[in-house]
Write an enzyme that holds these catalytic residues in place. Structure first.
Site: not given
Ligand code: FE
Ligand code: ZN
Length: 255
Positions: A56, A58, A60-61, A114, A133, A171
Site C-alpha cells: 500500500h 503509506h 513506511d511501505h 487500512h 498492514d 509491524h
Molecule cells: Fe505501516
Molecule cells: Zn500503513
C-alpha cells in the site's frame, strides 16, 4: 524450490522482508520502509534486488521505492487501485492477479480497509503471505480509508487461506494487541496462553512475526467477530458480525 525469506526490524516498529527465489536468484523486498536497512540486509545476504512488491501507499511501505529503483533498477509491482500513489510503479496488480519472482508465484488479494487499495501477496507453495498492514498478530490495521464491512471482508479472505499459512505482518505491534485482545475476549484460554508467550518472547528481544493463521483464528479478536463468547463479553449478543467487528475496532482505536 523454496523461497528464502530474511526478516529484519527497521524504523521504530516495522519489519522489512527480503525474499529470494532460489531457482532464478531473483530478490524482492516487500515494501520499502527503510532504504538503508534494506541495502544493509542485501549486503549481509550478498543478494541483488530485482523487485519491489508494495502492499500500500503509506510512506513506511512505499517511501523508499525511488531510491531503491535508482540504485538497483528493480521492477516495482504494487496495488492497481492506488497506482497514482505508488512511486515508480511499473506493474499495477489487483485481485486474482499472479506475480512471478523467478520460479515462485504469488497470488494477489485486494484487502481494502487500512487503505482503499491495499493488497497482499500469497505464495501458496511456500505457505507464506505478506500482509502489510491488513492483519497483525492479534490485531488488524486501522481503518484509514475503508469501512468496517470492507475490512471484515478483507480479513475474511485471509481467514480462508490454508491454516498453516505464515503471515508476515509489517509491524511488531503484538504485545499491545494482546493486551487489548484480553479486554474483549477475556475468557479465551488460547489467548491468555499466547499473551504470556508473547511477553516472554518480547522480554527476550525476539520477534513475534511471522504469525501463523491457525493461531490467529483462535486468538485474534478481529477474526473472531462471529464468536458468541466474544460477542457476549462486549455486550453485543445477537449483533451482526460486521457490527461486532466495527465495535471491536472502535474500542482498539481508543485503547
Ligand atoms: Fe505501516
Ligand atoms: Zn500503513
Amino acid at each position: 524450490m523454496p523461497l528464502e525469506i530474511r526478516q529484519f526490524p527497521c524504523l521504530s516498529d516495522n519489519y522489512g522482508f527480503l525474499i529470494r527465489d532460489a531457482v532464478s536468484g531473483e530478490v524482492a523486498t516487500i515494501d520499502t520502509p527503510d532504504v538503508e536497512a534494506i541495502n544493509a540486509e542485501l549486503d549481509r545476504a550478498g543478494w541483488r534486488l530485482t523487485h519491489i512488491l508494495n502492499t500500500h501507499h503509506h510512506w513506511d511501505h512505499a517511501g523508499g521505492n525511488l531510491a531503491l529503483k535508482e540504485k538497483w533498477g528493480c521492477r516495482i509491482i504494487g496495488p492497481k487501485a492506488e497506482a497514482a500513489r505508488i512511486p515508480g510503479l511499473d506493474e499495477p496488480v489487483g485481485d486474482g492477479d499472479r506475480v512471478r519472482l523467478g520460479a515462485s508465484e504469488a497470488r494477489i488479494y485486494d484487502t481494502p480497509g487500512h487503505t482503499a487499495g491495499h493488497i497482499i501477496y500469497h505464495f501458496a507453495d511456500d505457505g507464506a503471505a505478506f500482509v502489510g498492514d491488513t492483519i497483525f498478530a492479534m490485531g488488524c490495521g486501522r481503518l484509514f480509508e475503508g469501512t468496517p464491512a470492507q475490512m471484515w471482508a478483507s480479513l475474511s479472505k485471509i481467514a480462508a487461506l490454508p491454516p498453516h499459512t505464515e503471515l508476515y505482518c509489517a509491524h511488531e505491534y503484538t504485545q499491545g494487541n494482546a493486551s487489548f485482545a484480553l479486554t474483549v475476549d477475556p475468557c479465551n484460554a488460547d489467548l491468555k496462553r499466547r499473551a504470556a508467550e508473547v511477553d516472554r518472547l518480547r522480554a527476550a528481544g525476539a520477534p513475534t512475526v511471522p504469525t501463523n493463521l491457525a493461531i490467529e483464528l483462535k486468538t485474534n479478536p478481529f477474526l473472531r467477530a462471529a464468536d458468541e463468547n466474544l460477542k457476549a463479553a462486549i455486550g453485543m449478543t445477537g449483533a451482526s458480525t460486521v457490527d461486532v467487528f466495527a465495535e471491536t475496532r472502535r474500542r482498539k482505536d481508543n485503547f
